[in-house]
Design a protein around this motif. Sequence first.
Motif, PDB file in Angstrom:
ATOM      1  N   ALA A  37       0.820  -1.213   0.000  1.00 30.23           N
ATOM      2  CA  ALA A  37       0.000   0.000   0.000  1.00 30.23           C
ATOM      3  C   ALA A  37       0.851   1.259   0.000  1.00 30.23           C
ATOM      4  CB  ALA A  37      -0.939   0.010   1.205  1.00 30.23           C
ATOM      5  N   GLY A  38       2.081   1.166   0.502  1.00 32.70           N
ATOM      6  CA  GLY A  38       2.949   2.328   0.550  1.00 32.70           C
ATOM      7  C   GLY A  38       2.724   3.216   1.752  1.00 32.70           C
ATOM      8  N   TYR A  39       1.782   2.877   2.595  1.00 29.03           N
ATOM      9  CA  TYR A  39       1.528   3.647   3.811  1.00 29.03           C
ATOM     10  C   TYR A  39       0.942   2.710   4.864  1.00 29.03           C
ATOM     11  CZ  TYR A  39      -3.444   3.728   2.498  1.00 29.03           C
ATOM     12  OH  TYR A  39      -4.722   3.376   2.170  1.00 29.03           O
ATOM     13  N   SER A  40       0.924   3.171   6.107  1.00 29.82           N
ATOM     14  CA  SER A  40       0.431   2.352   7.204  1.00 29.82           C
ATOM     15  C   SER A  40      -1.082   2.492   7.335  1.00 29.82           C
ATOM     16  CB  SER A  40       1.109   2.769   8.515  1.00 29.82           C
ATOM     17  OG  SER A  40       0.468   2.161   9.624  1.00 29.82           O
ATOM     18  N   ALA A  41      -1.806   1.396   7.101  1.00 28.52           N
ATOM     19  CA  ALA A  41      -3.262   1.418   7.256  1.00 28.52           C
ATOM     20  C   ALA A  41      -3.646   1.663   8.712  1.00 28.52           C
ATOM     21  CB  ALA A  41      -3.855   0.097   6.765  1.00 28.52           C
ATOM     22  N   ALA A  42      -2.831   1.147   9.639  1.00 26.83           N
ATOM     23  CA  ALA A  42      -3.117   1.345  11.067  1.00 26.83           C
ATOM     24  C   ALA A  42      -2.994   2.814  11.448  1.00 26.83           C
ATOM     25  CB  ALA A  42      -2.175   0.489  11.907  1.00 26.83           C
ATOM     26  N   LEU A  43      -1.950   3.478  10.960  1.00 31.20           N
ATOM     27  CA  LEU A  43      -1.772   4.896  11.258  1.00 31.20           C
ATOM     28  C   LEU A  43      -2.866   5.723  10.592  1.00 31.20           C
ATOM     29  CD1 LEU A  43      -0.185   7.199  12.516  1.00 31.20           C
ATOM     30  CD2 LEU A  43       1.276   7.217  10.485  1.00 31.20           C
ATOM     31  N   TRP A  44      -3.235   5.365   9.355  1.00 33.01           N
ATOM     32  CA  TRP A  44      -4.309   6.081   8.661  1.00 33.01           C
ATOM     33  C   TRP A  44      -5.610   5.994   9.464  1.00 33.01           C
ATOM     34  CZ3 TRP A  44      -4.902   9.633   5.136  1.00 33.01           C
ATOM     35  CH2 TRP A  44      -6.115   9.783   4.470  1.00 33.01           C
ATOM     36  N   LYS A  45      -5.892   4.822  10.017  1.00 30.97           N
ATOM     37  CA  LYS A  45      -7.093   4.653  10.834  1.00 30.97           C
ATOM     38  C   LYS A  45      -6.997   5.503  12.099  1.00 30.97           C
ATOM     39  CE  LYS A  45      -9.953   1.070  13.015  1.00 30.97           C
ATOM     40  NZ  LYS A  45     -10.109  -0.395  13.253  1.00 30.97           N
ATOM     41  N   GLU A  46      -5.804   5.566  12.669  1.00 30.86           N
ATOM     42  CA  GLU A  46      -5.613   6.365  13.876  1.00 30.86           C
ATOM     43  C   GLU A  46      -5.778   7.854  13.576  1.00 30.86           C
ATOM     44  OE1 GLU A  46      -2.502   6.248  17.669  1.00 30.86           O
ATOM     45  OE2 GLU A  46      -1.997   5.250  15.779  1.00 30.86           O
ATOM     46  N   MET A  47      -5.239   8.298  12.471  1.00 28.90           N
ATOM     47  CA  MET A  47      -5.380   9.701  12.069  1.00 28.90           C
ATOM     48  C   MET A  47      -6.847  10.048  11.812  1.00 28.90           C
ATOM     49  SD  MET A  47      -2.072   9.669   9.535  1.00 28.90           S
ATOM     50  CE  MET A  47      -2.648  10.990   8.508  1.00 28.90           C
ATOM     51  N   THR A  48      -7.558   9.124  11.195  1.00 35.56           N
ATOM     52  CA  THR A  48      -8.980   9.332  10.950  1.00 35.56           C
ATOM     53  C   THR A  48      -9.744   9.432  12.266  1.00 35.56           C
ATOM     54  OG1 THR A  48      -8.851   8.131   8.848  1.00 35.56           O
ATOM     55  CG2 THR A  48     -11.027   8.355   9.853  1.00 35.56           C
ATOM     56  N   GLY A  49      -9.387   8.566  13.214  1.00 33.52           N
ATOM     57  CA  GLY A  49     -10.046   8.586  14.518  1.00 33.52           C
ATOM     58  C   GLY A  49      -9.821   9.880  15.276  1.00 33.52           C
ATOM     59  N   LEU A  50      -8.666  10.512  15.053  1.00 32.74           N
ATOM     60  CA  LEU A  50      -8.358  11.791  15.704  1.00 32.74           C
ATOM     61  C   LEU A  50      -9.013  12.975  14.994  1.00 32.74           C
ATOM     62  CD1 LEU A  50      -4.571  11.244  16.517  1.00 32.74           C
ATOM     63  CD2 LEU A  50      -6.443  11.434  18.168  1.00 32.74           C
ATOM     64  N   GLY A  51      -9.639  12.713  13.848  1.00 34.93           N
ATOM     65  CA  GLY A  51     -10.329  13.779  13.135  1.00 34.93           C
ATOM     66  C   GLY A  51      -9.478  14.545  12.153  1.00 34.93           C
ATOM     67  N   TRP A  52      -8.262  14.080  11.872  1.00 35.09           N
ATOM     68  CA  TRP A  52      -7.384  14.819  10.966  1.00 35.09           C
ATOM     69  C   TRP A  52      -7.937  14.863   9.553  1.00 35.09           C
ATOM     70  CZ3 TRP A  52      -1.697  12.988  12.282  1.00 35.09           C
ATOM     71  CH2 TRP A  52      -1.416  13.334  13.610  1.00 35.09           C
ATOM     72  N   THR A  53      -8.535  13.781   9.082  1.00 32.32           N
ATOM     73  CA  THR A  53      -9.047  13.755   7.714  1.00 32.32           C
ATOM     74  C   THR A  53     -10.247  14.689   7.529  1.00 32.32           C
ATOM     75  OG1 THR A  53     -10.276  11.760   8.328  1.00 32.32           O
ATOM     76  CG2 THR A  53      -8.202  11.448   7.140  1.00 32.32           C
ATOM     77  N   GLY A  54     -10.890  15.058   8.611  1.00 31.29           N
ATOM     78  CA  GLY A  54     -12.014  15.991   8.536  1.00 31.29           C
ATOM     79  C   GLY A  54     -11.686  17.351   9.119  1.00 31.29           C
ATOM     80  N   LEU A  55     -10.405  17.601   9.376  1.00 27.35           N
ATOM     81  CA  LEU A  55      -9.999  18.813  10.087  1.00 27.35           C
ATOM     82  C   LEU A  55     -10.514  20.091   9.433  1.00 27.35           C
ATOM     83  CD1 LEU A  55      -8.305  19.945  12.446  1.00 27.35           C
ATOM     84  CD2 LEU A  55      -6.332  19.967  10.898  1.00 27.35           C
ATOM     85  N   ALA A  56     -10.355  20.213   8.114  1.00 27.83           N
ATOM     86  CA  ALA A  56     -10.746  21.444   7.422  1.00 27.83           C
ATOM     87  C   ALA A  56     -12.042  21.295   6.635  1.00 27.83           C
ATOM     88  CB  ALA A  56      -9.620  21.899   6.487  1.00 27.83           C
ATOM     89  N   LEU A  57     -12.770  20.202   6.848  1.00 31.61           N
ATOM     90  CA  LEU A  57     -14.031  19.993   6.144  1.00 31.61           C
ATOM     91  C   LEU A  57     -15.197  20.555   6.968  1.00 31.61           C
ATOM     92  CD1 LEU A  57     -13.521  16.367   4.785  1.00 31.61           C
ATOM     93  CD2 LEU A  57     -12.968  18.556   3.699  1.00 31.61           C
TER      94      LEU A  57
END
Length: 362
Positions: A37-57
């Motif tokens: 995948a080229g990136y950590s799925a576990a970290l991506w899930k953690e970032m999503t849980g912290l709200g980073w993916t929705g930070l500016a939405l």
Amino acid sequence: MDLTLTEDQELIRSTARGLLESRSASAGARAMADEPAGYSAALWKEMTGLGWTGLALPEAHGGLGAGFLELCLVVEEMGRFQVPSPFLSTVVCCGLPLARFGTGAQQARWLGAIARGRVMSAVPGDWDGTGGGITAVERDGAYVLDGTAPFVPYAHAAEDLLVVPGDGPALLVDTASPGVVREPLDTIGADRPHRVRFDGVSVPRDRALTAGRPVAEAIDAYGATATCAAMVGAAQRVLDMTVAYAAEREQFGRPIGGFQAVQHHCADMAVDVLSSRFMAYEAGWRLAEGLDAAAEVSMAKAWVGEACRRVCDTGHQVHGAIGFTHEHDLHLFSGQMAAWALSFGDADHHWDRLAGGLGLPA
């Protein structure tokens, strides 16, 4: 522009730095080199849980309603720790343009999905005169896409692509659609770009945005500025590594940091990092405030790309041979910096844009 961060911005940056620093050994560029995948799925899930993916939405669609500058602070920390992630391609290049130009139904469908961790990528096309290599023809109530897009980051992991053809509206393309072909490219960066080919891909009308060129311009502006933020974070880390190495590496019975020539090198690096941060923040602030930022974005991308490459080059000069070895992290920063410097237009491209804006010959 006031460069002093607010209390909330400081909290966002410190939280991002703490998490990514603790995960960089297991989810950094070196650890992800052999991951499909080229990136950590576990970290991506953690970032999503912290709200980073929705930070500016927008909050109405599951986001936190913060600004673009706050988003750049997170991207800067990702650059600092060389953590590969589809964050920029998804949130910055797809989420923000969708929030501005998507219909109400499109925003309800895709913005909430992005906030929950859906991976997307953008194909902005070429609006500088050539029209790009992708065409869209309206036929039987749908748009039919043909053409090839090079260097689309994380296209292999994306569930949708935000494609801006040479003419017509931007389109949200399902990567599972017949005719979408993704071919991996071997590059020096860690973003795992792919060549994406569209062979008669049918896109329903409800996946067409209301604009084309403005979407492409937004992707370029947000993407270039966020890339500058990532370069600033990486350059700061290279400076810190170099200063630390100069303080501990001894030659002729003393640390090399005690020699004036090495001190001058470190001072030059510090000036390049500081000036790059000012340029990136200025462009980010103007975009966040909804101001005209075309000149500032081009100035930032042109200057930061060249300055941060100088930082890496000088860092190698101070480190000597060890900086080129596989065991040392410096070469990872240099390779990624070279890739970032080319993303969303290299320095020559943006100097030409600035010259054109001043009525000067390119």
